[in-house]
Design a protein around this motif. Sequence first.
Motif, PDB file in Angstrom:
ATOM      1  N   TYR A   1      12.517   3.600 -10.728  1.00  0.00           N
ATOM      2  CA  TYR A   1      11.120   3.594 -10.271  1.00  0.00           C
ATOM      3  C   TYR A   1      10.180   3.753 -11.480  1.00  0.00           C
ATOM      4  O   TYR A   1       9.174   3.035 -11.600  1.00  0.00           O
TER       5      TYR A   1
ATOM      6  N   LYS B   1       7.139   1.237 -13.032  1.00  0.00           N
ATOM      7  CA  LYS B   1       5.757   1.675 -13.319  1.00  0.00           C
ATOM      8  C   LYS B   1       5.403   1.421 -14.788  1.00  0.00           C
ATOM      9  O   LYS B   1       4.277   0.988 -15.094  1.00  0.00           O
TER      10      LYS B   1
ATOM     11  N   ASP C   1       1.981   0.352  -7.239  1.00  0.00           N
ATOM     12  CA  ASP C   1       2.864   0.765  -6.138  1.00  0.00           C
ATOM     13  C   ASP C   1       3.058  -0.348  -5.113  1.00  0.00           C
ATOM     14  O   ASP C   1       4.172  -0.597  -4.651  1.00  0.00           O
TER      15      ASP C   1
ATOM     16  N   ILE D   1       5.640  -3.161  -6.021  1.00  0.00           N
ATOM     17  CA  ILE D   1       7.081  -2.894  -6.231  1.00  0.00           C
ATOM     18  C   ILE D   1       7.832  -3.346  -4.978  1.00  0.00           C
ATOM     19  O   ILE D   1       8.089  -2.567  -4.066  1.00  0.00           O
TER      20      ILE D   1
ATOM     21  N   TYR E   1       9.050   9.145  -4.224  1.00  0.00           N
ATOM     22  CA  TYR E   1      10.013   8.214  -3.634  1.00  0.00           C
ATOM     23  C   TYR E   1       9.737   8.008  -2.144  1.00  0.00           C
ATOM     24  O   TYR E   1       9.928   6.917  -1.604  1.00  0.00           O
TER      25      TYR E   1
ATOM     26  N   HIS F   1       7.257   5.369  -1.794  1.00  0.00           N
ATOM     27  CA  HIS F   1       7.869   4.059  -2.081  1.00  0.00           C
ATOM     28  C   HIS F   1       8.688   3.577  -0.885  1.00  0.00           C
ATOM     29  O   HIS F   1       8.609   2.405  -0.485  1.00  0.00           O
TER      30      HIS F   1
END
Length: 848
Positions: A450, A454, A460, A463, A493, A496
């Motif tokens: 992750y 970035k 965000d 992704i 996370y 995400h």
Amino acid sequence: MLNDQKIETFRQLVENKFQIYNSLFMSLPYDKMTNIGMLLPFLAEESREGYQLGKSPEEIVEEFFQKHTELKTEEQKLELLFKIIQYIERQVVLFDSIEDAAFQDLHSESDPGTVMNLYDRASQEHHLAAIRKKMEDFAIKIVFTAHPTQFYPNAVQRIIHDLRDAIINDSITQIDALLQQLGKTPFVNKERPTPLDEAMSIIYYLRYVYYQTIGELYRKIKQVFGTPNFTPSPDIIQLGFWPGGDRDGNPFVTADITMKVAEELRISILKDYYGHLKIVRRRLSFRGVSDVLTALSKRIYDSIFHNDTKISAQEIIAELDRAEKILVEEHNGLFLSVLDDFRDRVKIFGTHFATLDIRQDSRIHQAVIDDIFKKVINEDPESKTNEEKIQLLLDSGAVLNPDDFEDEMTKDTLMCVYNIKTIQENNGERGMYRYIISNSDDVKDVMNVYVLMKLCGYADEDIHIDIVPLFETMEGLDRSQNVMEKLYNHPVYKKHLAKRNNKQIIMLGFSDGTKDGGYLKANWQIYTSKEKLTKISEDRGIIVVFFDGRGGPPARGGGKTHDFYASQGNTIANNQIELTIQGQTITSVFGNKDQAKFNFEQLLTAGIENDVFKDVKKDLTEDERALLSELAEISYQKYSDLKAHPMFVPYLQEMSTLDYYGRTNIGSRPSKRGGGSELKFEDLRAIPFVGSWAQLKQNVPGFFGFGFALKTLKDAGRFDEVKALYKGSDFFKTLVLNSMMSMNKSYFPLTYYMRKNPKFGEFWNILFSEFSLSKEMMLELTGFKILMQEEPLNRKSVKIREKIVLPLLSIQQYALIKIQKGEGNTASYEKLVTRSLFGNINASRNSA
């Protein structure tokens, strides 16, 4: 009765045909191979009789030279042995082709595990609505890897396909010509294939097998289960792809290679569309419709051959929708099904054909993160915890340029992450959406990926990647629940995951698990790990998908795949079945349309049956769990003791073909991890590890410890409990039958001579004792008279293959003995081992 008919069909279509066509070899004008067809049966007979009498391979081969040839010099003898290997390799190809050609006659549309069988059963039991409901969000995914368990050069692959067709048509003239071509076509790659070569080998199957197979199977599922209110999703069968993206332990997979493979996948599917569209246009020749399709065909052509022109799947579908509108409104919808079929293919394959995954080892990522940390934060990475490093890098807001780094791995890793966006733009988001981390055993292993996204400037919302931990060792599996629990609670996370529709893919490594923990322990550990991971995921509203890293043979998590998945109870999430397919499994299980269609169906129905048809044999009781755990622990201890034996690694290194795997030029990846000269157990890759046991015909990882565990309970007067477990649990029964398959493909007489070896005799006896005990205990447990008693066709196939390759094994062991003794031309004997290894690998399409 049905089995008797199948055995008779097998005898007629496989055994008899092999005898007939094999005789053609004897008259073929191969260079210097004229007499081999007459000499080979003598070596086969000397081997068969000699091993029964306890002779060594050296005695058998020397007696063969003495009795049946007049060769005197070592050079002449070696030349003959090389020619025999070449001859046997071609016999194997012939048998493969004959067996493949008979597939349709040995399997029917209504066999257990087929779509039609599922429909008939569901109709009788009033479960059609439940099946349609399950199909709404269920899928199977086959992920092709390039792991080197079998690779014929492309030229040989094409001959195999043509030979199969000629055998189906009983064309003696064509068969004769193809066998001649086979005799003159090299079977060995002069150079190690590149990752791009490996990708192109598998893309061949995508283009010429799976495009048609999956398209036709989807049409069948639609016809059988579709209704005016329900259409099965085109995503129900998916393909994944690792060659060119799997950089774990493979220094030859670079960011540049990944881009090239992604482009080859895009171009290959467009080529299939272009060819298919020609057929569609032949039928849809009507005014208006023809114009749309002709323009579409030109756009696809331009997208194949001009880099600056790209077409998306959505654009293709939009044009097909336009064509349909004209077809329905102006031409009565004539041949609409032809257009439908083509559009379904575009929905299935997009512009990606198969999803290219990235895989890298967590330790490499950590080294890269530490290198970046030094440059960006300007501090010693050792001075901070992993959590601190992750937070500091996220807070830095840095966007990195790969060229600013000296370390090649850091540079290439960053470039690879940048390229994800380009691949998604060119191939669609489905072209690449997963990043897999090998040897995951900590939260930081996932978070590091992750962080890399970035640091490469991804916002965000940009992704579009699933980060997939791979738990593969006993330690990793033990820690998996704890790792995922922390991840699900990690604020960054968690956000995400919400953007990924709260869907988490978790990969589990069967190959390395078996290597690490032994057969029974590894399978039970993965089973219980899946249960725990299912619970913590469902408790948090996470949809968990398990991705199984399975090999071909049982010792690498393979075996009877349908039975394995159909035996899993409702304590394991069944949202999707995903597994790797590699090496000989690609050619033997999914190598042509008939086989591929049958085996895709088997997987699909296994997953659906599991949810729809309730069966007490699938759900384990507390007592059954306790017993399985006890058996697993006993077998694990026995296997761990074997691994700890001081002769374990030396035996493999000195007495097996382990050191020769890297010389076969069948794969681009090095055969061991680590660069040191001293071989350590943890450096051994699962494939050469399991393969070396298979070449010795000992198949240790497929059974060792299982028999000891059964005997321990028998001695405690508890064997009735184990028998009840075998009868009552489909999961345990599948493990037993798969382990029996490993043993059935073992042949310890080949290495009887090792009993007397001063260094390894005691170790060999440990292996043989456990084999004998496991065989005895499993026959008693199942009530069988022979191994694989309930699988007569598989047993017959194995028996014929073992007979074909026995002389090859004699030659291999003969050469190894000469090398160990330091006799004669060592370089030539080493070459002989490598060539026979290659021949055995290719012969072992159903090996354990």
